[in-house]
Design a protein around this motif. Structure first.
Motif, PDB file in Angstrom:
ATOM      1  N   PHE A   2       3.017   7.936 -13.738  1.00  0.00           N
ATOM      2  CA  PHE A   2       1.931   7.347 -12.940  1.00  0.00           C
ATOM      3  C   PHE A   2       0.663   7.425 -13.775  1.00  0.00           C
ATOM      4  O   PHE A   2      -0.091   8.392 -13.708  1.00  0.00           O
TER       5      PHE A   2
ATOM      6  N   PHE B 235      -2.888  -1.450  -8.238  1.00  0.00           N
ATOM      7  CA  PHE B 235      -3.760  -2.452  -8.875  1.00  0.00           C
ATOM      8  C   PHE B 235      -4.894  -1.800  -9.659  1.00  0.00           C
ATOM      9  O   PHE B 235      -5.514  -2.429 -10.506  1.00  0.00           O
TER      10      PHE B 235
ATOM     11  N   GLY C 208      -2.661  -4.015   2.375  1.00  0.00           N
ATOM     12  CA  GLY C 208      -1.951  -3.132   1.445  1.00  0.00           C
ATOM     13  C   GLY C 208      -1.626  -3.813   0.127  1.00  0.00           C
ATOM     14  O   GLY C 208      -0.906  -4.813   0.107  1.00  0.00           O
TER      15      GLY C 208
ATOM     16  N   GLY D  72       0.804  -1.219   0.000  1.00  0.00           N
ATOM     17  CA  GLY D  72       0.000   0.000   0.000  1.00  0.00           C
ATOM     18  C   GLY D  72       0.830   1.259   0.000  1.00  0.00           C
ATOM     19  O   GLY D  72       2.049   1.233  -0.195  1.00  0.00           O
TER      20      GLY D  72
ATOM     21  N   PHE E  29       9.910   0.405  -1.120  1.00  0.00           N
ATOM     22  CA  PHE E  29      11.014   1.187  -1.694  1.00  0.00           C
ATOM     23  C   PHE E  29      11.929   1.817  -0.652  1.00  0.00           C
ATOM     24  O   PHE E  29      13.112   2.030  -0.909  1.00  0.00           O
TER      25      PHE E  29
ATOM     26  N   GLY F  94       8.585   2.748  -9.243  1.00  0.00           N
ATOM     27  CA  GLY F  94       8.167   1.345  -9.104  1.00  0.00           C
ATOM     28  C   GLY F  94       6.697   1.305  -8.728  1.00  0.00           C
ATOM     29  O   GLY F  94       6.302   1.837  -7.691  1.00  0.00           O
ATOM     30  N   LEU F  95       5.889   0.672  -9.588  1.00  0.00           N
ATOM     31  CA  LEU F  95       4.444   0.663  -9.320  1.00  0.00           C
ATOM     32  C   LEU F  95       3.897  -0.743  -9.083  1.00  0.00           C
ATOM     33  O   LEU F  95       2.695  -0.915  -8.881  1.00  0.00           O
TER      34      LEU F  95
ATOM     35  N   LYS G  68       0.256   3.960   2.524  1.00  0.00           N
ATOM     36  CA  LYS G  68       0.359   4.703   3.798  1.00  0.00           C
ATOM     37  C   LYS G  68       1.666   4.289   4.479  1.00  0.00           C
ATOM     38  O   LYS G  68       1.681   3.621   5.520  1.00  0.00           O
TER      39      LYS G  68
ATOM     40  N   MET H 262       0.029  -4.819  -3.458  1.00  0.00           N
ATOM     41  CA  MET H 262       1.445  -4.955  -3.859  1.00  0.00           C
ATOM     42  C   MET H 262       1.852  -3.920  -4.901  1.00  0.00           C
ATOM     43  O   MET H 262       3.042  -3.705  -5.153  1.00  0.00           O
TER      44      MET H 262
HETATM   45  N1  LIG Z   1       4.348   1.076  -5.558  1.00  0.00           N
HETATM   46  C1  LIG Z   1       3.306   1.882  -5.300  1.00  0.00           C
HETATM   47  N2  LIG Z   1       3.400   3.203  -5.542  1.00  0.00           N
HETATM   48  C2  LIG Z   1       2.351   4.041  -5.296  1.00  0.00           C
HETATM   49  N3  LIG Z   1       1.157   3.619  -4.797  1.00  0.00           N
HETATM   50  C3  LIG Z   1       1.040   2.314  -4.546  1.00  0.00           C
HETATM   51  C4  LIG Z   1       2.087   1.377  -4.770  1.00  0.00           C
HETATM   52  N4  LIG Z   1       1.645   0.149  -4.409  1.00  0.00           N
HETATM   53  C5  LIG Z   1       0.381   0.301  -3.982  1.00  0.00           C
HETATM   54  N5  LIG Z   1      -0.011   1.593  -4.069  1.00  0.00           N
HETATM   55  C6  LIG Z   1      -1.326   2.181  -3.750  1.00  0.00           C
HETATM   56  O1  LIG Z   1      -1.641   1.951  -2.393  1.00  0.00           O
HETATM   57  C7  LIG Z   1      -3.017   2.225  -2.244  1.00  0.00           C
HETATM   58  C8  LIG Z   1      -3.564   1.509  -1.052  1.00  0.00           C
HETATM   59  O2  LIG Z   1      -2.790   1.781   0.097  1.00  0.00           O
HETATM   60  P1  LIG Z   1      -3.356   1.703   1.580  1.00  0.00           P
HETATM   61  O3  LIG Z   1      -4.366   2.780   1.796  1.00  0.00           O
HETATM   62  O4  LIG Z   1      -2.160   1.700   2.454  1.00  0.00           O
HETATM   63  O5  LIG Z   1      -4.094   0.280   1.607  1.00  0.00           O
HETATM   64  P2  LIG Z   1      -5.418  -0.171   2.382  1.00  0.00           P
HETATM   65  O6  LIG Z   1      -6.514   0.809   2.036  1.00  0.00           O
HETATM   66  O7  LIG Z   1      -5.708  -1.539   1.883  1.00  0.00           O
HETATM   67  O8  LIG Z   1      -5.058  -0.107   3.839  1.00  0.00           O
HETATM   68  C9  LIG Z   1      -3.672   1.805  -3.540  1.00  0.00           C
HETATM   69  O9  LIG Z   1      -4.480   2.844  -3.990  1.00  0.00           O
HETATM   70  C10 LIG Z   1      -2.477   1.551  -4.496  1.00  0.00           C
HETATM   71  O10 LIG Z   1      -2.627   2.137  -5.762  1.00  0.00           O
END
Ligand SMILES: Nc1ncnc2c1ncn2[C@@H]1O[C@H](COP(=O)(O)OP(=O)(O)O)[C@@H](O)[C@H]1O
Ligand SMILES: O=C(OP(=O)(O)O)[C@H](O)COP(=O)(O)O
Length: 405
Positions: free
Chosen positions: A279, A329, A324, A205, A233, A299-300, A207, A326
């Motif tokens: 992005f 998505f 979170g 994710g 990262f 890295g996405l 956060k 990967m």
């Molecule tokens: N490598 C990345 N770079 C930027 N954003 C990412 C990456 N990997 C995942 N994300 C983003 O993280 C977001 C979800 O993060 P988060 O809010 O922490 O998860 P959750 O809501 O499941 O707790 C998604 O919208 C996804 O696009």
């Protein structure tokens, strides 16, 4: 911990009373449309019971992270419309949080009516570090339900936040745990008390700062800690590789280095990642080995080799908690990592593992892949909240409900 529940409140009687409900209606949106209504659906049982019992229900919730002032893009209007459909009743939306419109509408409620207040985070006092400021907002919320009002805490995804509508208001009104909070806690208690090994936690994710903070406490409790998404990262940088414009928490690089030194045998990082030139869903992509790193692009997603390796460890786990995605998505080009991890956890579950997926976006991701909710043992509405619970931390929104009886 002794907590009064919704059942207790219903037994006391709510007909004609104002009941303030804190729900977590923080759903993902794309172009103003709700892409996954899981949290709205999860809020329905508690609301329905209160409405059927004749309460005047006032719901408060947040959407996204506005900076303490109104932001039209983060209005709860689409949520009010969807909640109306799901409840089969008209959900009025106040034009403000605790202002004149909210007050007038609250006064106009009759038994069995429901009012949704506008995004509580439009008011800067909600997330203030200053308790006196938060208390002022909490008092304004209490005014809406009146002197004989009650508070139901049902926003499980937000109980780890010490915020006015989660924490401070519970000090001012008779307070009760809603059914969603109770259900979620039952599942998390099972994961912590009946943990069958190997126990794997998967973190990803965006956060990043929130989640890096839980690793310290979580790593000693688990057999495997798989790290992907934007989280990865800062670790890759800590290993000495450049990460271009990827998500990075500069002030945590040293912490990540230290975590790798101490828990390197538990932590699994991606060894390859999908790098994008921008992005966007139509970005040009390439695969980079994380031992080399990359200086341009971001890295996405985790790479195909990492998906294989992560899937192998996860398939043999007996307890899995995942929070979170990967990768990004939401764009098909960067969904393979999240899909691969989801499928591996589904396979482990079919083999008898106890699996929990938590978090608004993680839950949205598995549903977007067409995986049935029952392919996992539980899909939780809370990501950060679940993680902090598993970490063993006291959650303010729960602790404040403790009647210490
Ligand atoms: N490598 C990345 N770079 C930027 N954003 C990412 C990456 N990997 C995942 N994300 C983003 O993280 C977001 C979800 O993060 P988060 O809010 O922490 O998860 P959750 O809501 O499941 O707790 C998604 O919208 C996804 O696009
Ligand atoms: O989306 C949420 O949490 P989650 O991403 O951990 O599942 C909750 O609504 C809490 O939101 P916040 O992390 O902005 O306080």
């Amino acid at each position: 911990m002794a907590v009064r529940t919704l059942k207790d409140l219903l037994a006391e009687g709510v007909s004609g009373r104002g009941v303030l409900v804190r729900s977590d209606l923080n759903v993902p949106l794309a172009d103003g449309e709700i892409t996954d209504a899981g949290r709205i659906l999860a809020s329905v049982p508690t609301l329905t019971q209160l409405l059927d019992a004749g309460a005047k229900v006032i719901v408060t919730a947040h959407l996204g992270r506005p900076q303490g002032e109104p932001d039209a893009a983060l209005s709860l209007a689409p949520v009010a419309a969807r909640l109306s459909t799901e409840l089969g009743r008209n959900v009025q939306l106040a034009g403000d949080v605790v202002g004149s419109d909210a007050l007038a509408r609250a006064e106009g409620l009759t038994d069995g009516d429901i009012l949704l207040l506008e995004n509580i985070r439009f008011d800067a006092r909600e997330t203030s570090k200053d308790e006196a400021e938060r208390t002022k907002l909490a008092k304004a919320l209490v005014e809406l339900v009146g002197d004989d009002g009650a508070f139901v805490s049902d926003g499980f995804g937000v109980v780890h936040r010490k915020q006015a509508s989660v924490y401070d208001v519970a000090k001012l009104l008779p307070s009760y745990a809603g059914d969603l909070v109770a259900t979620e806690l039952d599942v998390l208690t099972r994961i912590t008390t009946e943990t069958e090994q190997p126990y794997a936690v998967v973190l990803g994710g965006s956060k990043v700062s929130d989640k890096l903070a839980v690793i310290e406490a979580l790593a000693p409790k688990v057999d495997t800690l798989v790290i992907g998404g934007g989280m990865a990262f800062t670790f890759i940088k800590a290993q000495g590789s450049p990460v271009g414009d990827s998500l990075l928490q500069e002030d945590m690089i040293a912490t990540c280095k230290d975590l790798l030194d101490r828990f390197g045998d538990v932590i699994h990082l991606p060894h390859d990642v999908v790098v994008a030139d921008k992005f966007a869903p139509d970005a040009q992509t390439s695969i980079a080995m994380t031992s080399d790193g990359f200086t341009e692009g971001m890295g996405l997603d985790i790479g195909p080799g990492s998906v294989e390796r992560f899937a192998t460890v996860l398939r043999s786990a007996k307890t899995v908690f995942w929070n979170g995605p990967m990768g990004v998505f939401e764009f098909e080009k960067f969904a393979a990592g999240t899909r691969g991890v989801a499928e591996a956890i589904v396979a482990a579950t079919a083999d008898g593992a106890f699996s929990v997926v938590g978090g608004g976006d993680s839950a949205a991701a598995v549903r977007s892949f067409g995986l049935a909710d029952d392919a996992f043992s539980h899909i939780s509405t809370g990501g950060g909240a679940s993680l902090e619970y598993l970490e063993g931390k006291e959650l303010p929104g729960l602790a404040v409900l403790d009647t210490q009886e």
